[in-house]
Structures are given as C-alpha cells and as structure tokens.
Scaffold this motif. Sequence first.
Motif, PDB file in Angstrom:
ATOM      1  N   GLY A 292       0.826  -1.199   0.000  1.00 15.77           N
ATOM      2  CA  GLY A 292       0.000   0.000   0.000  1.00 15.77           C
ATOM      3  C   GLY A 292       0.858   1.246   0.000  1.00 15.77           C
ATOM      4  N   HIS A 293       0.208   2.378   0.084  1.00 14.57           N
ATOM      5  CA  HIS A 293       0.894   3.672   0.086  1.00 14.57           C
ATOM      6  C   HIS A 293       0.678   4.357   1.429  1.00 14.57           C
ATOM      7  CE1 HIS A 293       1.817   7.869  -1.159  1.00 14.57           C
ATOM      8  NE2 HIS A 293       2.634   7.268  -2.020  1.00 14.57           N
ATOM      9  N   GLU A 294       1.698   5.060   1.877  1.00 15.59           N
ATOM     10  CA  GLU A 294       1.626   5.690   3.200  1.00 15.59           C
ATOM     11  C   GLU A 294       0.439   6.633   3.325  1.00 15.59           C
ATOM     12  OE1 GLU A 294       5.392   7.525   3.922  1.00 15.59           O
ATOM     13  OE2 GLU A 294       6.480   5.612   4.011  1.00 15.59           O
ATOM     14  N   SER A 295       0.026   7.254   2.227  1.00 18.91           N
ATOM     15  CA  SER A 295      -1.091   8.192   2.293  1.00 18.91           C
ATOM     16  C   SER A 295      -2.423   7.502   2.544  1.00 18.91           C
ATOM     17  CB  SER A 295      -1.174   9.000   0.988  1.00 18.91           C
ATOM     18  OG  SER A 295      -1.441   8.162  -0.124  1.00 18.91           O
ATOM     19  N   GLU A 296      -2.478   6.174   2.429  1.00 19.99           N
ATOM     20  CA  GLU A 296      -3.703   5.441   2.764  1.00 19.99           C
ATOM     21  C   GLU A 296      -3.887   5.318   4.278  1.00 19.99           C
ATOM     22  OE1 GLU A 296      -4.811   2.041  -0.041  1.00 19.99           O
ATOM     23  OE2 GLU A 296      -2.613   2.052  -0.181  1.00 19.99           O
ATOM     24  N   LEU A 297      -2.842   5.615   5.034  1.00 18.63           N
ATOM     25  CA  LEU A 297      -2.882   5.499   6.498  1.00 18.63           C
ATOM     26  C   LEU A 297      -2.467   6.833   7.110  1.00 18.63           C
ATOM     27  CD1 LEU A 297      -0.941   2.103   6.702  1.00 18.63           C
ATOM     28  CD2 LEU A 297      -3.437   2.386   6.736  1.00 18.63           C
ATOM     29  N   PRO A 298      -3.258   7.885   6.912  1.00 20.50           N
ATOM     30  CA  PRO A 298      -2.833   9.206   7.390  1.00 20.50           C
ATOM     31  C   PRO A 298      -2.897   9.378   8.900  1.00 20.50           C
ATOM     32  CG  PRO A 298      -5.034   9.332   6.449  1.00 20.50           C
ATOM     33  CD  PRO A 298      -4.533   7.947   6.165  1.00 20.50           C
ATOM     34  N   ASN A 299      -3.757   8.604   9.579  1.00 19.41           N
ATOM     35  CA  ASN A 299      -3.987   8.820  11.006  1.00 19.41           C
ATOM     36  C   ASN A 299      -3.680   7.572  11.824  1.00 19.41           C
ATOM     37  OD1 ASN A 299      -5.215  11.454  10.463  1.00 19.41           O
ATOM     38  ND2 ASN A 299      -6.954  10.281   9.679  1.00 19.41           N
ATOM     39  N   SER A 300      -3.338   7.777  13.085  1.00 15.29           N
ATOM     40  CA  SER A 300      -3.155   6.645  13.995  1.00 15.29           C
ATOM     41  C   SER A 300      -4.446   5.839  14.062  1.00 15.29           C
ATOM     42  CB  SER A 300      -2.791   7.146  15.393  1.00 15.29           C
ATOM     43  OG  SER A 300      -1.546   7.800  15.368  1.00 15.29           O
ATOM     44  N   GLY A 301      -4.310   4.516  13.989  1.00 15.72           N
ATOM     45  CA  GLY A 301      -5.475   3.632  14.006  1.00 15.72           C
ATOM     46  C   GLY A 301      -5.981   3.250  12.638  1.00 15.72           C
ATOM     47  N   ASP A 302      -5.553   3.962  11.589  1.00 10.81           N
ATOM     48  CA  ASP A 302      -5.985   3.607  10.235  1.00 10.81           C
ATOM     49  C   ASP A 302      -5.418   2.240   9.845  1.00 10.81           C
ATOM     50  OD1 ASP A 302      -7.344   5.962   9.942  1.00 10.81           O
ATOM     51  OD2 ASP A 302      -5.804   6.947   8.728  1.00 10.81           O
ATOM     52  N   PHE A 303      -6.209   1.457   9.133  1.00 16.51           N
ATOM     53  CA  PHE A 303      -5.736   0.151   8.674  1.00 16.51           C
ATOM     54  C   PHE A 303      -6.356  -0.210   7.332  1.00 16.51           C
ATOM     55  CE2 PHE A 303      -9.681  -0.981  10.869  1.00 16.51           C
ATOM     56  CZ  PHE A 303     -10.258  -1.909  10.015  1.00 16.51           C
ATOM     57  N   VAL A 304      -5.664  -1.074   6.607  1.00 19.12           N
ATOM     58  CA  VAL A 304      -6.190  -1.723   5.411  1.00 19.12           C
ATOM     59  C   VAL A 304      -5.754  -3.179   5.481  1.00 19.12           C
ATOM     60  CG1 VAL A 304      -6.207   0.330   3.936  1.00 19.12           C
ATOM     61  CG2 VAL A 304      -4.152  -1.094   4.053  1.00 19.12           C
ATOM     62  N   VAL A 305      -6.484  -4.054   4.834  1.00 18.86           N
ATOM     63  CA  VAL A 305      -6.102  -5.461   4.736  1.00 18.86           C
ATOM     64  C   VAL A 305      -5.579  -5.714   3.327  1.00 18.86           C
ATOM     65  CG1 VAL A 305      -6.923  -7.847   4.747  1.00 18.86           C
ATOM     66  CG2 VAL A 305      -7.685  -6.256   6.520  1.00 18.86           C
ATOM     67  N   ARG A 306      -4.373  -6.252   3.241  1.00 21.24           N
ATOM     68  CA  ARG A 306      -3.741  -6.525   1.959  1.00 21.24           C
ATOM     69  C   ARG A 306      -3.187  -7.942   1.968  1.00 21.24           C
ATOM     70  NH1 ARG A 306      -3.435  -1.067   0.247  1.00 21.24           N
ATOM     71  NH2 ARG A 306      -5.657  -0.608   0.353  1.00 21.24           N
TER      72      ARG A 306
ATOM     73  N   SER B  23       9.546   1.021   3.106  1.00 25.19           N
ATOM     74  CA  SER B  23       8.868   1.817   2.083  1.00 25.19           C
ATOM     75  C   SER B  23       9.887   2.598   1.278  1.00 25.19           C
ATOM     76  CB  SER B  23       7.857   2.780   2.720  1.00 25.19           C
ATOM     77  OG  SER B  23       8.523   3.760   3.514  1.00 25.19           O
ATOM     78  N   TYR B  24       9.472   2.959   0.073  1.00 29.63           N
ATOM     79  CA  TYR B  24      10.277   3.827  -0.782  1.00 29.63           C
ATOM     80  C   TYR B  24       9.347   4.828  -1.449  1.00 29.63           C
ATOM     81  CZ  TYR B  24      13.562   5.719  -4.051  1.00 29.63           C
ATOM     82  OH  TYR B  24      14.357   6.608  -4.736  1.00 29.63           O
ATOM     83  N   ALA B  25       9.647   6.097  -1.303  1.00 26.52           N
ATOM     84  CA  ALA B  25       8.868   7.179  -1.901  1.00 26.52           C
ATOM     85  C   ALA B  25       7.384   7.057  -1.550  1.00 26.52           C
ATOM     86  CB  ALA B  25       9.059   7.207  -3.420  1.00 26.52           C
ATOM     87  N   GLY B  26       7.098   6.549  -0.347  1.00 28.30           N
ATOM     88  CA  GLY B  26       5.718   6.398   0.104  1.00 28.30           C
ATOM     89  C   GLY B  26       5.100   5.059  -0.208  1.00 28.30           C
ATOM     90  N   PHE B  27       5.759   4.226  -1.013  1.00 25.06           N
ATOM     91  CA  PHE B  27       5.223   2.925  -1.391  1.00 25.06           C
ATOM     92  C   PHE B  27       5.724   1.868  -0.409  1.00 25.06           C
ATOM     93  CE2 PHE B  27       5.317   5.471  -5.239  1.00 25.06           C
ATOM     94  CZ  PHE B  27       4.014   5.329  -5.687  1.00 25.06           C
ATOM     95  N   ILE B  28       4.794   1.165   0.230  1.00 28.05           N
ATOM     96  CA  ILE B  28       5.108   0.232   1.303  1.00 28.05           C
ATOM     97  C   ILE B  28       5.175  -1.188   0.754  1.00 28.05           C
ATOM     98  CG2 ILE B  28       4.417  -0.631   3.571  1.00 28.05           C
ATOM     99  CD1 ILE B  28       2.665   1.922   3.828  1.00 28.05           C
TER     100      ILE B  28
END
Length: 455
Positions: free
Chosen positions: A59-73, A159-164
């Motif tokens: 994923g990308h760091e901007s998908e998790l802007p806040n503490s507690g944010d999550f995605v399933v990958r 991560s690199y350039a925001g890409f995790i």
Amino acid sequence: MSAETIETTDTTDPYLQGALRDVAEALAVGRLPARVVSDPALHPAEMQRIFARAWVFLGHESELPNSGDFVVRYIGADSVILCRDESGRIQALSNSCRHRGTLVCRAETGNSAHFTCPYHGWVYSNTGDLVGVPAMKEAYPGGFDKAKWGLRHIPHLDSYAGFIFGSVDPAAPSLGDYLGDMTFYLDLIAKKTAGGLEVIGAPHRWVMGANWKTGADNFVGDSYHTLFAHRSMIELGMAPGDPNFASAPAEIGLQNGHGVGVLGFPPTLAEFPEFEGYPDEVVDQMADSYPTTTHKELFRRSAFIHGTVFPNLSFINVTIAADHMSPPTPFVSFRLWRPLSHDRMEVLSWFLVERDAPEWLREASQASYVRNFGPAGVFEQDDAEAWKAITEAVQGPFAGEGLLNYEMGMDLTPISDWPGPGQAVPSGYAEQNQRRFWARWLDYMSQPPAPRGRA
C-alpha cells in the motif's frame, strides 16, 4: 539459469523439475512454454517460492494518514493487516488469530486501536500485542504469557517514496537492494513535486478470470499490443493517429526482473505535449523536487511510462485525451495483480496524484484514470479480454505443449547513451523485459521453498 542447474535444485517434484527445465531451454532462444502461463500445478509452487520470498507491494503511506488507520492486503495467500499504530508507526501483522487461526480483521479498511477475533474474542492492539483474553482466569487457571501470543509481524517491512512493501522471508535482502535501479524510475513518477504522490480514495478492486502473470508480463514491456488491442482508441482520437506510436523508444531492462518502458524518447511524438501535459504549477517544481536534472529532462520528452516491479506490482504514468477535440490529461495508476488461483486474480488499482497539484488537475486526472484504466475503462477492458483469453487458451493440453514466441527485439543493439540506469533498447517493440521477467520467475521457482520460522 541453465537447464543443467535446474536438474539439481529440486528432485522432489518431477513435474515441476521438467517444467522449469523446459522454460530454461526455451528462454535461451526467445521462447516460452505456453503451459507455464496458467498451469494449475505451478500455482502452489509460486506461493511458496516467489511470494514467500519476494518483496510485495502492500500500500501507500497516504492510505494510512492517522493513527489507528488500517487496510487489509495480501502477500500471495497471506492476509496482512497494514496499519498505523498509536505512536504513528506503520505495522504489518499477520491477519490470523494465534488461538485457532481465524481472520482477526474482517473489514478491508477502517480505523481501530484494536482487532478482536470473532471466534473466541481474543483482542489484539494495532501493534500486534495480545491485550485481552475472555474468561482468562476460568479458561487458563494456570495463566500463560500473553506477550508470547501476539499477532505475528511480517518479517520485513519498508517503504520507498511512500510505497510500502513487505516480505515474509526472514532472509530477504533489503528493499533498496531488491528494487535496485527501479528507484530511478519510481522517482520519475513519484517525485515531480515536493509533496510527492497521494492516493485518492480506496483502490478499485475486481476479480478477473486470468492468471496474475499476464498483467505483470503486459506492463513490464508489452508496448506492441497497443498497435492492435487499443486501435479503437486511435480511431476515437484518444491516442496519436500513428498506430505505431508505442514503438517509440525505449524499453529498459533492470535487475531482479523489474522493467520499464518510456515512450516518446527521442521526441518523435509531436502530438504529445511536453511533460505529459502537466501544468506549470507542477512542472515548475520539478527542478527542485527531482533528485537529478536528468529526471526532468527525461520526463519532459516522455509521453507514456509503464513498468512492473517483480513480481506483481505494475504502474503507468500516461497522458490520454478524452476525445479528438480535447487536450490529453495525465494520470498515475499503480496496480497489483493478486493471485487467487492459476486462472483467477484480483486486481487492485490505485489512482494517485501529486499532493501539490491544483484542484482542477486532481479532478481532471482522476476522471481520465477512471475513463481509461478504471474497472470499466476503455483501455482496461481491452487488456482484460486478452488476458482472460490467454489464460483459457493455454490450459488446453494441445495448446499448452506449444511454445510462445518471445523473440522480439533480440537483435536490437542497446542504446549507448541512455540517460538513466538499466539496459535500454531503442524500441518499444521489443520483448527484452518480458524475457527478463520470466528469467527471474525461473530463478525463484528453481529454488526449494525456504525453511520457515515458527515464532
């Protein structure tokens, strides 16, 4: 890797051993056994030998802007909770309860400090720590050490350039070593402005009846298909009038199976604007934001950048017109080919845009992405139909025993003064990158499964 080497790497599966030997012999002369594109017997081995070793995009760091944010990958068949914990650190946790193994997180995205198993109610913090066990005294009168039973962390996360990216192989190389010179071309896309890229909305997701390798193979270097598969776009005025526009150089082969195509260099595509049509508000930042002046000059003369990070992350940065009367609009999309089986994959497609872009460009760019490479996009549907047909066709016993032609570009002389890293050949009509992709696939598949830890 030679056929002789393969004979000694794994003797536990004669069918696999024979298939890999056939690939090695065929690739040496620019061919590929058709069956390996979607052979059901190879899918389990790919999970164990490729996805259990490689770095995979999460994923990308901007998908998790806040503490507690999550995605399933996913990393192959492994479900992963990618989250930002309460301290702001990004975590990658195995989405499997330590009690009976069920999925702990059932939502694909959200915000939560804790994840509760729906089976027996074990509770984990977003750092992975086990913090709650129902009826602890009654169920475990002797007690047990909860510190030993947290969610397992993915062994490598970077991560690199925001890409995790993550890797489940404890012995994996560093992400920097794995990406190698691909970072130069990721910079070309992600570092046009000081703010970099950000993801807008959740990724589009859809399931396709095609093998994951068809998408990766296409984006790593197949500009040739544009001539015919996307000819309707030329007829509608959405692409240049010359059907051979995608033959403009260059195709760049990189280490570790990665590959990039940069079309429009040298500047033979007069119908394309400089800098892919990005406005002055973006172009004016490039001199300070790009790592080198070479990046700006290369992007000035490019019209279409595409590529694949082995094994299954692809990207495009392209400018496309809505019709013959409209100026082309640039956009960026990263897409993941998630393998579900030998003949099914889930596509995750992210739209990204420069944080510093003016609002009108953000809106126009997103509209262009949806129109062209969204789930119902005109380019996307052309590709999907071809990949589905490939997957179906080569599974037949007669078709599967045939050889596919990967000879294109074998007689090309590399560009001696290409301004970026990698081996660049002077045509988009080449299959150098596909041959390198399949050679890397062969390297991974020829290694026995790595021993796994039991933490």
